[in-house]
Every structure is written in C-alpha cells, then in structure tokens.
Design a protein around this motif. Structure first.
Motif, short mmCIF file in Angstrom:
data_model
loop_
_atom_site.label_atom_id
_atom_site.label_comp_id
_atom_site.label_asym_id
_atom_site.label_seq_id
_atom_site.Cartn_x
_atom_site.Cartn_y
_atom_site.Cartn_z
N LEU A 103 0.68 -0.94 -0.11
CA LEU A 103 -0.03 -0.04 0.00
C LEU A 103 0.90 1.09 0.05
CD1 LEU A 103 -2.63 1.32 0.17
CD2 LEU A 103 -2.55 0.97 2.50
N ALA A 104 1.97 1.29 0.73
CA ALA A 104 2.67 2.49 0.88
C ALA A 104 3.28 3.19 -0.38
CB ALA A 104 3.86 2.31 1.80
N PRO A 105 3.87 2.44 -1.37
CA PRO A 105 4.19 2.71 -2.68
C PRO A 105 2.94 3.21 -3.51
CG PRO A 105 4.83 0.47 -2.44
CD PRO A 105 4.31 0.89 -1.17
N ALA A 106 1.80 2.41 -3.27
CA ALA A 106 0.76 2.93 -3.97
C ALA A 106 0.20 4.18 -3.76
CB ALA A 106 -0.32 1.91 -3.72
N LEU A 107 0.22 4.55 -2.35
CA LEU A 107 -0.24 5.77 -1.89
C LEU A 107 0.75 6.91 -2.42
CD1 LEU A 107 -1.08 5.15 1.73
CD2 LEU A 107 -2.81 5.66 -0.02
N ALA A 108 1.73 6.63 -2.33
CA ALA A 108 2.98 7.81 -2.80
C ALA A 108 3.12 7.75 -4.27
CB ALA A 108 4.43 7.20 -2.35
N ALA A 109 2.30 7.01 -5.05
CA ALA A 109 2.30 7.11 -6.56
C ALA A 109 1.33 8.40 -6.69
CB ALA A 109 2.02 5.85 -7.19
N CYS A 110 0.50 8.83 -5.84
CA CYS A 110 -0.36 9.67 -6.34
C CYS A 110 0.21 11.23 -6.19
CB CYS A 110 -1.57 9.89 -5.20
SG CYS A 110 -2.85 11.06 -5.41
N ALA A 111 -0.02 11.79 -7.29
CA ALA A 111 0.56 13.15 -7.45
C ALA A 111 0.57 14.12 -6.29
CB ALA A 111 0.17 13.90 -8.92
N ASP A 112 -0.64 14.03 -5.69
CA ASP A 112 -0.96 15.06 -4.44
C ASP A 112 -0.44 14.48 -3.10
OD1 ASP A 112 -2.03 17.27 -5.80
OD2 ASP A 112 -3.91 16.25 -6.19
N SER A 113 0.23 13.16 -2.88
CA SER A 113 0.55 12.49 -1.89
C SER A 113 0.94 13.42 -0.97
CB SER A 113 1.15 11.13 -2.25
OG SER A 113 2.40 11.45 -2.52
N GLN A 114 1.88 14.27 -1.26
CA GLN A 114 2.67 15.23 -0.51
C GLN A 114 2.02 16.19 0.38
OE1 GLN A 114 6.19 14.63 0.00
NE2 GLN A 114 5.79 12.96 -1.21
N ARG A 115 0.64 16.29 0.00
CA ARG A 115 -0.03 17.37 0.72
C ARG A 115 -1.30 16.74 1.34
NH1 ARG A 115 -4.00 20.54 -2.21
NH2 ARG A 115 -4.44 19.64 -4.50
N MET A 116 -1.38 15.07 1.29
CA MET A 116 -2.22 14.10 2.07
C MET A 116 -1.74 14.04 3.17
SD MET A 116 -3.49 11.87 -1.44
CE MET A 116 -4.42 12.91 -2.70
N ASN A 117 -2.69 13.94 4.34
CA ASN A 117 -2.45 13.72 5.74
C ASN A 117 -3.41 12.25 5.94
OD1 ASN A 117 -0.91 15.98 6.44
ND2 ASN A 117 -2.59 17.13 7.10
N PHE A 118 -2.68 11.26 5.87
CA PHE A 118 -3.31 9.88 5.85
C PHE A 118 -3.84 9.26 7.32
CE2 PHE A 118 -0.99 9.57 1.68
CZ PHE A 118 -2.18 9.60 0.79
N ASP A 119 -4.75 9.10 7.49
CA ASP A 119 -5.21 8.45 8.73
C ASP A 119 -5.67 6.98 8.53
OD1 ASP A 119 -6.29 7.81 11.29
OD2 ASP A 119 -7.81 9.43 11.16
N LEU A 120 -4.91 6.03 8.77
CA LEU A 120 -5.06 4.85 8.20
C LEU A 120 -5.82 3.93 9.50
CD1 LEU A 120 -2.17 3.90 6.32
CD2 LEU A 120 -4.39 4.74 5.54
#
Length: 301
Positions: A103-120
């Motif tokens: 999952l981690a590399p998949a989340l990071a693949a999103c262009a906007d991931s750097q401004r996303m605060n993930f709450d898993l």
C-alpha cells in the motif's frame, strides 16, 4: 437545513467510541455533545444513536454519517482546487497486511500525496467495510466486491497467502506423528490442528479457511499477534504457523527460514477499493494511482 455541527458530534462519538473522547476532540463539553445529538434526534423525530458501550449508529444515523463523510470530501475538493497548498485529510480503512506490503508505494504514487495527511484505520479485510457503512472513512480496502449504499467498488488484485512456519517448528510438530502412521493416514496434515496457530485478531479467519480447505477443523491452539511484522517474527521464532502474504516474506522463503506447511495449498484473497459516488477530484486521483500500482504489485483477480 441540516445541522452539520450535530453531525460532526455524531461522527466523533462513533469514531472515538464515546462521548467523553468526542468532546475532547471537538473541544466542547460532554454535555454539549449530548445536547447536539438530542436536538438532531428531536428534529428528525427518531434516534440516530444507540447509547450502548461503545455507542452504535441506528440506520438513520449511518445514513447521516455517510452524508457527512461525502460532504467533507466535496468541501476538501473545493478547497484544494482553489488553494494548491491546502493539506488534505484522508481517512482510510485498510487491512494491516496491505500496509506492510504494497500500500505505501501505491499511496505515494498519487501526484498529490505530499499534501495528503493519511489517517489509516486498521481493520481485517473481511470486516473493514463496516467503516464505510458507518460513514467513518472516505475509502476502504476490503475483500468484498459489494459496495455500500451510495458507494462503488473497484478491483485492485489478489493478495496470496501461504501457511508458513519455521523448519524446526514443522519438524517438531509433524514428526510427533510417526512415519508409519502418516503413511496410512488419509489426513497427512492432521498435526496442524494440534500445533500452535498464529492469528492477527478476532476477525482474522484466514487460518480457519486454510484448515477447512484441508478438511480439518478449527485450530485448537491460538496465538494472537496484532502486528503484521510481529506475526512474521513469531513464525520465524518457531512459535506457531500462520497465513502470511507471499510478497511479505519472499526472502525468508528463498533462504529456507520459513517453509510451507502445506505447499500445494494457498489462499488468494481479493482486494477492492471502495469509495463514495460523490468522489472528489483528488480522491479520484488517489484511486487511479492506487489501482494502477496495485496492478503491478498484486496478483490479478
């Protein structure tokens, strides 16, 4: 006009499993939380919350919580389009094995991931969809292909599980049955029912499914290990056998530190991305990135 302060209070009570913690998060008194929910119920003419421990939503409460989750998503989408630097808070229900593997590399693949605060939110893949039904998350990864009301589901791929243990563990428990007995046994894996079995949580049924495919009953000895990484370490230490994602332990399989207890038997668990029909643009970008990367990292359905 919907009272969104009351919906926020309702959502907080469910998310934090009580009025006291909800009040702390909302920075209001506990009585204020109760009052907002009572006023909402008075206006609607029926209860939205069952005052159990922990509190549970009624059917109407679930619909309202789902509505709030979708409104939040749309509001964040509007803010994000106007303000490129705006941080995006994204709450997802996911299974622990996905976090520890693909999952981690998949989340990071999103262009906007750097401004996303993930709450898993960690939930077993069998039951994670309840978080969507309660309107607690923006999206969910689970094994069910059936979407909730107001939602859609998209296939991600298959996570392959193998029943693994250390060679010493297998030798100790399997050899407790003599070779002559095994020769005439129609159940060569009967020893697994007596051996300690690793289980992630009470919702984890993978070990039961595995033994069922071998025509065996549920394991008699269980070791609860609520950590995906700790699960592997317990198996390496010879403390039990358990169902482990193949992609998580390829190096240990190659080195022989872990071995299949039943090499011809695997469990292929399908995974789906569940999302709301009122999907915002940034959540659609995240979904596309995850689906694309999952296709590279997971087995096809």
């Amino acid at each position: 006009m919907m009272d969104y302060r009351a919906l926020e209070a309702l959502s907080a009570v469910i998310e934090h499993a009580g009025f006291e913690k909800a009040a702390q998060v909302l920075n209001i008194s506990q009585s204020a939380v109760s009052q907002r929910i009572r006023q909402l119920e008075f206006k609607l003419g029926q209860p939205v919350l069952l005052r159990t421990s922990p509190p549970r939503l009624t059917e109407l409460g679930r619909k309202l919580s789902n509505h709030l989750q979708q409104v939040k998503q749309l509001e964040q989408g509007l803010q994000a389009s106007d303000e490129p630097a705006t941080e995006l808070n994204i709450r997802l229900a996911v299974n622990a094995d996905s976090i520890d593997t693909w999952l981690a590399p998949a989340l990071a693949a999103c262009a906007d991931s750097q401004r996303m605060n993930f709450d898993l939110v960690i939930e077993d893949q069998r039951v994670g969809l309840k978080r969507m039904k309660n309107g607690e998350v923006m999206a969910c990864i689970c094994e069910s292909a059936q979407p909730v009301n107001g939602g859609l589901a998209q296939a991600l791929g298959t996570l392959r599980y193998r029943a693994l243990a250390s060679p010493e563990f297998v030798a100790h428990y399997r050899d407790a049955v003599t070779p002559s007995k095994r020769q005439y046994s129609d159940q060569p894996y009967q020893w697994l029912q007596q051996a300690p079995c690793l289980r992630f949580s009470g919702d984890d049924q993978l070990q039961h499914q595995f033994l069922n495919t071998l025509n065996l009953q549920a394991p008699r000895r269980m070791q609860r290990v609520p950590s995906s990484g700790g699960f592997v370490q317990m198996a390496l230490a010879g403390l039990g056998f358990g169902m482990i994602p193949e992609i998580q332990v390829r190096e240990y399989l190659a080195s022989g530190e872990l071995v299949d207890v039943a090499p011809e038997t695997v469990l292929d668990i399908p995974l789906y991305w569940h999302y709301w029909q009122t999907e915002s643009d940034y959540m659609a970008q995240l979904r596309h990135a995850i689906v694309q990367r999952a296709a590279q990292l997971l087995l096809p359905l």
